[in-house]
Structure formats: C-alpha cells, structure tokens
Design a protein around this motif. Structure first.
Motif, PDB file in Angstrom:
ATOM      1  N   LEU A  40       0.846  -1.188   0.000  1.00  0.00           N
ATOM      2  CA  LEU A  40       0.000   0.000   0.000  1.00  0.00           C
ATOM      3  C   LEU A  40       0.885   1.242   0.000  1.00  0.00           C
ATOM      4  CD1 LEU A  40      -2.679  -1.057   2.660  1.00  0.00           C
ATOM      5  CD2 LEU A  40      -2.892  -1.134   0.171  1.00  0.00           C
ATOM      6  N   SER A  41       0.459   2.248  -0.775  1.00  0.00           N
ATOM      7  CA  SER A  41       1.268   3.460  -0.908  1.00  0.00           C
ATOM      8  C   SER A  41       0.896   4.541   0.092  1.00  0.00           C
ATOM      9  CB  SER A  41       1.136   4.011  -2.331  1.00  0.00           C
ATOM     10  OG  SER A  41      -0.226   4.265  -2.643  1.00  0.00           O
ATOM     11  N   GLY A  42      -0.212   4.368   0.810  1.00  0.00           N
ATOM     12  CA  GLY A  42      -0.612   5.386   1.775  1.00  0.00           C
ATOM     13  C   GLY A  42      -2.060   5.218   2.177  1.00  0.00           C
ATOM     14  N   PRO A  43      -2.602   6.197   2.939  1.00  0.00           N
ATOM     15  CA  PRO A  43      -3.982   6.097   3.418  1.00  0.00           C
ATOM     16  C   PRO A  43      -5.013   5.927   2.301  1.00  0.00           C
ATOM     17  CG  PRO A  43      -2.817   7.834   4.586  1.00  0.00           C
ATOM     18  CD  PRO A  43      -1.916   7.387   3.478  1.00  0.00           C
TER      19      PRO A  43
ATOM     20  N   LEU B 226      -5.105   2.399   1.365  1.00  0.00           N
ATOM     21  CA  LEU B 226      -5.753   1.635   2.427  1.00  0.00           C
ATOM     22  C   LEU B 226      -7.273   1.774   2.334  1.00  0.00           C
ATOM     23  CD1 LEU B 226      -5.649  -0.056   5.017  1.00  0.00           C
ATOM     24  CD2 LEU B 226      -5.361   2.071   6.303  1.00  0.00           C
ATOM     25  N   LEU B 227      -7.741   2.979   2.068  1.00  0.00           N
ATOM     26  CA  LEU B 227      -9.180   3.202   1.923  1.00  0.00           C
ATOM     27  C   LEU B 227      -9.758   2.347   0.795  1.00  0.00           C
ATOM     28  CD1 LEU B 227     -11.798   4.709   2.525  1.00  0.00           C
ATOM     29  CD2 LEU B 227     -10.988   6.575   1.062  1.00  0.00           C
ATOM     30  N   ARG B 228      -9.051   2.297  -0.335  1.00  0.00           N
ATOM     31  CA  ARG B 228      -9.530   1.495  -1.458  1.00  0.00           C
ATOM     32  C   ARG B 228      -9.501   0.003  -1.128  1.00  0.00           C
ATOM     33  NH1 ARG B 228      -6.574   5.596  -3.962  1.00  0.00           N
ATOM     34  NH2 ARG B 228      -4.685   4.317  -4.058  1.00  0.00           N
ATOM     35  N   ALA B 229      -8.497  -0.412  -0.335  1.00  0.00           N
ATOM     36  CA  ALA B 229      -8.362  -1.833   0.003  1.00  0.00           C
ATOM     37  C   ALA B 229      -9.409  -2.286   1.009  1.00  0.00           C
ATOM     38  CB  ALA B 229      -6.967  -2.104   0.561  1.00  0.00           C
ATOM     39  N   MET B 230      -9.987  -1.354   1.769  1.00  0.00           N
ATOM     40  CA  MET B 230     -10.952  -1.710   2.805  1.00  0.00           C
ATOM     41  C   MET B 230     -12.150  -2.478   2.247  1.00  0.00           C
ATOM     42  SD  MET B 230     -10.386  -0.751   6.034  1.00  0.00           S
ATOM     43  CE  MET B 230      -9.349   0.355   6.998  1.00  0.00           C
ATOM     44  N   ARG B 231     -12.469  -2.271   1.001  1.00  0.00           N
ATOM     45  CA  ARG B 231     -13.628  -2.937   0.406  1.00  0.00           C
ATOM     46  C   ARG B 231     -13.493  -4.456   0.440  1.00  0.00           C
ATOM     47  NH1 ARG B 231     -12.222   0.674  -4.088  1.00  0.00           N
ATOM     48  NH2 ARG B 231     -13.225   2.697  -3.771  1.00  0.00           N
TER      49      ARG B 231
ATOM     50  N   ALA C 297      -5.246   7.355  11.162  1.00  0.00           N
ATOM     51  CA  ALA C 297      -5.787   7.207   9.808  1.00  0.00           C
ATOM     52  C   ALA C 297      -6.449   5.845   9.636  1.00  0.00           C
ATOM     53  CB  ALA C 297      -4.675   7.395   8.778  1.00  0.00           C
ATOM     54  N   SER C 298      -5.848   4.812  10.191  1.00  0.00           N
ATOM     55  CA  SER C 298      -6.389   3.458  10.043  1.00  0.00           C
ATOM     56  C   SER C 298      -7.749   3.324  10.706  1.00  0.00           C
ATOM     57  CB  SER C 298      -5.418   2.442  10.634  1.00  0.00           C
ATOM     58  OG  SER C 298      -4.160   2.498   9.976  1.00  0.00           O
ATOM     59  N   THR C 299      -7.893   3.845  11.933  1.00  0.00           N
ATOM     60  CA  THR C 299      -9.170   3.701  12.622  1.00  0.00           C
ATOM     61  C   THR C 299     -10.231   4.631  12.040  1.00  0.00           C
ATOM     62  OG1 THR C 299      -8.487   5.252  14.361  1.00  0.00           O
ATOM     63  CG2 THR C 299      -8.101   2.917  14.758  1.00  0.00           C
ATOM     64  N   VAL C 300      -9.845   5.815  11.592  1.00  0.00           N
ATOM     65  CA  VAL C 300     -10.808   6.728  10.965  1.00  0.00           C
ATOM     66  C   VAL C 300     -11.343   6.119   9.675  1.00  0.00           C
ATOM     67  CG1 VAL C 300     -11.036   8.940   9.764  1.00  0.00           C
ATOM     68  CG2 VAL C 300      -9.959   8.847  12.021  1.00  0.00           C
ATOM     69  N   ILE C 301     -10.458   5.542   8.863  1.00  0.00           N
ATOM     70  CA  ILE C 301     -10.889   4.901   7.620  1.00  0.00           C
ATOM     71  C   ILE C 301     -11.777   3.704   7.917  1.00  0.00           C
ATOM     72  CG2 ILE C 301     -10.062   3.567   5.640  1.00  0.00           C
ATOM     73  CD1 ILE C 301      -7.627   5.449   5.575  1.00  0.00           C
ATOM     74  N   ALA C 302     -11.429   2.930   8.952  1.00  0.00           N
ATOM     75  CA  ALA C 302     -12.252   1.780   9.320  1.00  0.00           C
ATOM     76  C   ALA C 302     -13.661   2.230   9.723  1.00  0.00           C
ATOM     77  CB  ALA C 302     -11.593   1.007  10.455  1.00  0.00           C
ATOM     78  N   ARG C 303     -13.743   3.294  10.521  1.00  0.00           N
ATOM     79  CA  ARG C 303     -15.063   3.790  10.917  1.00  0.00           C
ATOM     80  C   ARG C 303     -15.849   4.267   9.698  1.00  0.00           C
ATOM     81  NH1 ARG C 303     -11.903   6.838  14.722  1.00  0.00           N
ATOM     82  NH2 ARG C 303     -11.763   5.796  16.736  1.00  0.00           N
ATOM     83  N   ALA C 304     -15.171   4.997   8.801  1.00  0.00           N
ATOM     84  CA  ALA C 304     -15.855   5.553   7.631  1.00  0.00           C
ATOM     85  C   ALA C 304     -16.391   4.463   6.711  1.00  0.00           C
ATOM     86  CB  ALA C 304     -14.904   6.467   6.861  1.00  0.00           C
ATOM     87  N   THR C 305     -15.709   3.316   6.683  1.00  0.00           N
ATOM     88  CA  THR C 305     -16.143   2.214   5.818  1.00  0.00           C
ATOM     89  C   THR C 305     -16.900   1.134   6.588  1.00  0.00           C
ATOM     90  OG1 THR C 305     -13.989   1.140   6.126  1.00  0.00           O
ATOM     91  CG2 THR C 305     -14.240   2.582   4.207  1.00  0.00           C
TER      92      THR C 305
END
Length: 335
Positions: free
Chosen positions: A55-58, A61-66, A99-107
């Motif tokens: 992964l290149s950054g947040p 990671l957001l795209r990978a969350m799917r 960033a990891s937990t914020v992205i997890a909550r958002a998704t």
C-alpha cells in the motif's frame, strides 16, 4: 493487519522485531481459520516472511478496505510518539494509527488493536492523534503499564493481553553448543555509548562476539552508531537479514545482551539466557514481568550475569496471548 513493519529498498524488513511480530500475528490468525494478510507501506518485498499487501498510503488503504471484514492493528509499540522530528507531532505512528481507525469507521469495517505497547506520549499533536485512534476501539495491550497509559493519557479503554510474539509459543533449546556465540543487540543510542571496556567481560569468555542489527533501515543500521573501536571488538556484525535468520542466530547463542526488546523476546522464546541493557520503559516492564536480569546501560555489563525468564510468568503470558486473540476474534464476530 496493519503494523509498523515496513520493507526497505534492500528488500529486507526495516525493523526485525516488527517483522517478527507481524508474521507471528498473521500466522496465528490464519491458524484460527481466518484469511489474514499484512499491509506493507514500504518497498515491495520478495521472499522472506508472510505475503504482504503493498500500500502506498492512506488512500490505498481506503480502497483496500472494500475487500476486508476487519482490521487488526497489532504488534510492537504502536501507541507512541515516534516522529519527534516532525513539527507538532502530526506524523509517524500516531498518524498511521489514527488514519487506520478513521478509515475503518468511515467504511464500517471492524477494527481493534492487539498486542500493542503504549509509551509515554507528551506532545499535544501525537497525543491528539492517538486519542482519536483508540476512541471507541477495543485495545488489547501487552502489559499493565501500557493499559494505564491508554486509560490516563489517551482516554481509551485497554485490556491487558500479551505481546504478539508470544503467539509463536515457547521452544526451549537445551544446552548451548561449545561454539555458541554471544549476541549483542543494541539500539542506536545504546550502541553510540558502547565502549570497548564494556565488552571486556564478554570477550574474556573466549566466545565469538556478534553484533545483531535489529534495525536495518537502508543506509542506517544499529551498528552505524558504534565507534570504530567498539565495532572492531566484535567478531561479526550482521548485514541485512530476514527476521527468521536473526531468530536462528539468537537460538544458537550462548547468551543475548540487548536493549532491543524483541531480540530479548526471541531469546526468551528460544530458551536462551539474556540480559536487558536499557532503562527504556518498555524494556524495564519486560524485565520486571519476566524476572530478567537488567542494568540501565552497557556500562553495567560487568555487574550482571545472564538469566532465563521466569517459567511460570512465561507460561502465563503465552496462555494469555492465545486466549486474548480468541477474545478479539469473538468480538469481531459479534459474540
């Protein structure tokens, strides 16, 4: 799984302890019937250890969350201010965790911390990010002092678990071979202050003396901080390794002397006597929890002898690691 393990341009882990923790946790998750993969925000890794999701950054990671049902942020002292050269404290591990937990909550992806340490955090920016990271998130920490810091400094709720490396189990070695080396694993700060006379007692043993670089981030290795005289006192200074190669070296050792905590953990899991050479909070806690001989720095090496971990404390910690990882998985499944 997200950890602080990253691959360098040399195609090796930047930190061998982080790599060991990451692979131990991934392997334990897979052994419990899960599909698990570790994210790597460094260079692509070829061979050595478990597979990595590059992964290149947040944003990546957001795209990978799917594709994931849950995120485990685990292994090592992730709850710390490691970017003191970044103005305001808005970078490094605090930014990664937040960033990891914020992205997890958002998704709407389940997220938890497991087997992490928490060091004292003084700067406002780092503290604010880490508070955001642990807010409303289950946190299993490796020791009681980390739990206290999560509660009082970060205003989160922590459960005392264990260090992720203990998921590897305990494999007592037995007697050391006659040609077993003495392994020294120091962080850069302790290596900088190592003097030849500090090593005199070890040299008198007649055994081969090996300096193990646990940090090997490209151009910087722990041994880079050694003086020419101290470096010359070693029979060998390791080059870039994978963590399993370092583990085999530690397992072959007569004793391990170090301020690198996961070199000490590896010695404990291998049944090798050790001495902790540090007053860092996490190393002090490790030594206290497992009754390991310890001095504040390398100047006290002549005043201490290597010792084994307390067997009862180690057995209890391994059992705790297994049970608390099961607790995390049950929480993910909503049970």
């Amino acid at each position: 799984m997200i950890s602080s393990d990253r691959t360098s341009e040399l195609n090796r882990p930047i930190n061998l302890g982080d790599a060991m923790l990451t692979d131990a946790l991934v392997a334990a998750l897979r052994a419990r019937g899960n599909q698990a993969i570790a994210a790597d925000f460094g260079e692509p890794r070829h061979g050595g250890g478990e597979d990595r999701l590059q992964l290149s950054g947040p944003g990546a990671l957001l795209r990978a969350m799917r594709d994931f049902d849950g995120i485990v942020i685990g292994g090592g002292t992730l709850l710390q201010d490691d970017a003191r050269d970044v103005p305001g404290g808005w970078g490094g591990l605090p930014r990664l965790c937040a960033a990891s937990t914020v992205i997890a909550r958002a998704t709407r992806t389940r997220v938890a911390f497991y087997g992490v340490g928490c060091d004292p955090v003084e700067r406002f920016g780092a503290r604010a990010l880490l508070r955001l990271a642990v807010k409303g998130v289950p946190v299993w920490v490796r020791d009681a002092k980390s739990a206290s810091r999560v509660s009082h400094t970060l205003k989160g709720n922590a459960i005392v678990g264990a260090d992720a490396s203990l998921l590897m189990g305990f494999d007592p070695r037995g007697e050391a071979a006659d040609d077993a080396p003495i392994v020294v694993a120091l962080n850069g700060e302790h290596a900088r202050h190592l003097k030849v006379e500090h090593l005199d007692e070890l040299k008198r043993s007649g055994r081969r003396l090996v300096f193990l670089n646990m940090s090997q981030g490209g151009s910087f290795m722990d041994a880079s901080a050694l003086s020419k005289q101290a470096r010359a006192a070693f029979d060998e200074v390791t080059g870039p390794l994978d963590w399993d190669e370092a583990f085999r070296l530690i397992r072959s050792a007569e004793s391990v002397w170090g301020s690198r905590m996961h070199a000490l953990y590896a010695a404990m899991l291998s049944g090798v006597p050790m001495v902790a050479l540090s007053e860092l909070p996490k190393v002090v806690t490790f030594a206290e929890d497992f009754v390991i001989p310890r001095v504040d720095d390398t100047s006290g090496m002549a005043d201490v002898r290597p010792g084994m971990a307390d067997a009862a404390a180690l057995s209890a910690a391994v059992a705790t690691a297994d049970s608390t990882l099961d607790d995390l998985l049950l929480a993910f499944r909503g049970r």
